[in-house]
Write a protein that holds these residues in place. Structure first.
Motif, PDB file in Angstrom:
ATOM      1  N   GLU A   1       0.849  -1.196  -0.060  1.00 32.57           N
ATOM      2  CA  GLU A   1      -0.245  -0.018  -0.148  1.00 32.57           C
ATOM      3  C   GLU A   1       0.986   1.308  -0.115  1.00 32.57           C
ATOM      4  O   GLU A   1       0.281   2.220  -0.698  1.00 32.57           O
ATOM      5  CB  GLU A   1      -1.035   0.194   1.233  1.00 32.57           C
ATOM      6  N   GLU A   2       2.124   1.304   0.460  1.00 36.42           N
ATOM      7  CA  GLU A   2       2.979   2.409   0.675  1.00 36.42           C
ATOM      8  C   GLU A   2       3.594   2.561  -0.806  1.00 36.42           C
ATOM      9  O   GLU A   2       3.722   3.878  -1.108  1.00 36.42           O
ATOM     10  CB  GLU A   2       3.810   2.193   1.641  1.00 36.42           C
ATOM     11  N   THR A   3       4.051   1.353  -1.179  1.00 41.87           N
ATOM     12  CA  THR A   3       4.328   1.538  -2.727  1.00 41.87           C
ATOM     13  C   THR A   3       3.538   2.121  -3.730  1.00 41.87           C
ATOM     14  O   THR A   3       3.808   3.115  -4.532  1.00 41.87           O
ATOM     15  CB  THR A   3       5.077  -0.165  -3.240  1.00 41.87           C
ATOM     16  N   ILE A   4       2.384   1.710  -3.386  1.00 43.46           N
ATOM     17  CA  ILE A   4       1.157   2.254  -4.277  1.00 43.46           C
ATOM     18  C   ILE A   4       0.903   3.771  -4.166  1.00 43.46           C
ATOM     19  O   ILE A   4       0.920   4.379  -5.116  1.00 43.46           O
ATOM     20  CB  ILE A   4      -0.372   1.487  -4.173  1.00 43.46           C
ATOM     21  N   ARG A   5       0.947   4.119  -2.971  1.00 42.11           N
ATOM     22  CA  ARG A   5       0.889   5.690  -2.818  1.00 42.11           C
ATOM     23  C   ARG A   5       2.121   6.293  -3.376  1.00 42.11           C
ATOM     24  O   ARG A   5       1.838   7.272  -3.904  1.00 42.11           O
ATOM     25  CB  ARG A   5       0.877   6.002  -1.083  1.00 42.11           C
ATOM     26  N   GLU A   6       3.418   5.863  -3.001  1.00 41.33           N
ATOM     27  CA  GLU A   6       4.466   6.408  -3.798  1.00 41.33           C
ATOM     28  C   GLU A   6       4.272   6.603  -5.243  1.00 41.33           C
ATOM     29  O   GLU A   6       4.520   7.445  -5.908  1.00 41.33           O
ATOM     30  CB  GLU A   6       5.525   5.902  -3.301  1.00 41.33           C
ATOM     31  N   TYR A   7       3.796   5.521  -5.949  1.00 39.50           N
ATOM     32  CA  TYR A   7       3.709   5.135  -7.323  1.00 39.50           C
ATOM     33  C   TYR A   7       2.583   6.219  -7.937  1.00 39.50           C
ATOM     34  O   TYR A   7       2.922   7.074  -8.681  1.00 39.50           O
ATOM     35  CB  TYR A   7       3.199   3.959  -7.922  1.00 39.50           C
ATOM     36  N   LEU A   8       1.527   6.392  -7.044  1.00 39.08           N
ATOM     37  CA  LEU A   8       0.612   7.283  -7.373  1.00 39.08           C
ATOM     38  C   LEU A   8       0.948   8.833  -7.112  1.00 39.08           C
ATOM     39  O   LEU A   8       0.635   9.618  -7.897  1.00 39.08           O
ATOM     40  CB  LEU A   8      -0.673   7.023  -6.653  1.00 39.08           C
ATOM     41  N   GLY A   9       1.922   9.083  -6.411  1.00 36.75           N
ATOM     42  CA  GLY A   9       2.440  10.281  -6.143  1.00 36.75           C
ATOM     43  C   GLY A   9       2.952  10.930  -7.171  1.00 36.75           C
ATOM     44  O   GLY A   9       2.857  12.033  -7.695  1.00 36.75           O
ATOM     45  N   SER A  10       3.655  10.078  -8.197  1.00 38.70           N
ATOM     46  CA  SER A  10       4.212  10.623  -9.425  1.00 38.70           C
ATOM     47  C   SER A  10       3.986  10.148 -10.704  1.00 38.70           C
ATOM     48  O   SER A  10       4.369  10.332 -11.825  1.00 38.70           O
ATOM     49  CB  SER A  10       5.637  10.329  -9.194  1.00 38.70           C
ATOM     50  N   HIS A  11       2.570   9.319 -10.627  1.00 38.35           N
ATOM     51  CA  HIS A  11       2.252   8.709 -11.983  1.00 38.35           C
ATOM     52  C   HIS A  11       0.657   8.564 -11.836  1.00 38.35           C
ATOM     53  O   HIS A  11       0.034   8.937 -10.793  1.00 38.35           O
ATOM     54  CB  HIS A  11       2.571   7.117 -12.079  1.00 38.35           C
ATOM     55  N   ASN A  12       0.040   8.818 -13.059  1.00 35.96           N
ATOM     56  CA  ASN A  12      -1.331   8.820 -13.172  1.00 35.96           C
ATOM     57  C   ASN A  12      -1.488   7.659 -14.328  1.00 35.96           C
ATOM     58  O   ASN A  12      -1.592   7.801 -15.288  1.00 35.96           O
ATOM     59  CB  ASN A  12      -1.903  10.188 -13.911  1.00 35.96           C
TER      60      ASN A  12
END
Length: 103
Positions: free
Chosen positions: A38-49
């Protein structure tokens, strides 16, 4: 709902974490260990759409029974998109409730 249906963004985030040099470094740290998904997903979504405006998507129904066709109107938060259904109704949805429309 199958695991495959719910994991579109998780799959993208996991692939990103495996190829991004900074994420590889963080996950290789001996004292830290692997970052929770879930943290990896949050980090990914912070810089990708993963769901650009006007893209066709399928949206999980509220009862989890099936997917409906919709179009992304806009991204309104790190993990929130406005979708518009065929009847013109709009709603906010997060990555758990979205996947690309079947080709």
């Amino acid at each position: 709902m199958s695991d495959n249906d719910a994991n579109y963004v998780a799959d993208l985030a996991t692939h990103w974490a495996g190829t991004d040099p900074m994420e590889q470094w963080v996950n290789a740290a001996p004292e830290g260990g692997r970052t929770p998904l879930e943290e990896t997903i949050r980090e990914y979504l912070g810089s990708h759409n993963p769901f650009p405006d006007e893209s066709a998507v399928e949206v999980l129904r509220g009862d989890g029974s099936s997917w409906e066709q919709a179009v992304i109107v806009e991204r309104v938060g790190v993990d929130e998109w406005t979708v518009e259904y065929k009847d013109g109704e709009q709603a906010w949805r997060d990555h758990h409730e979205l996947r690309p429309a079947a080709g």
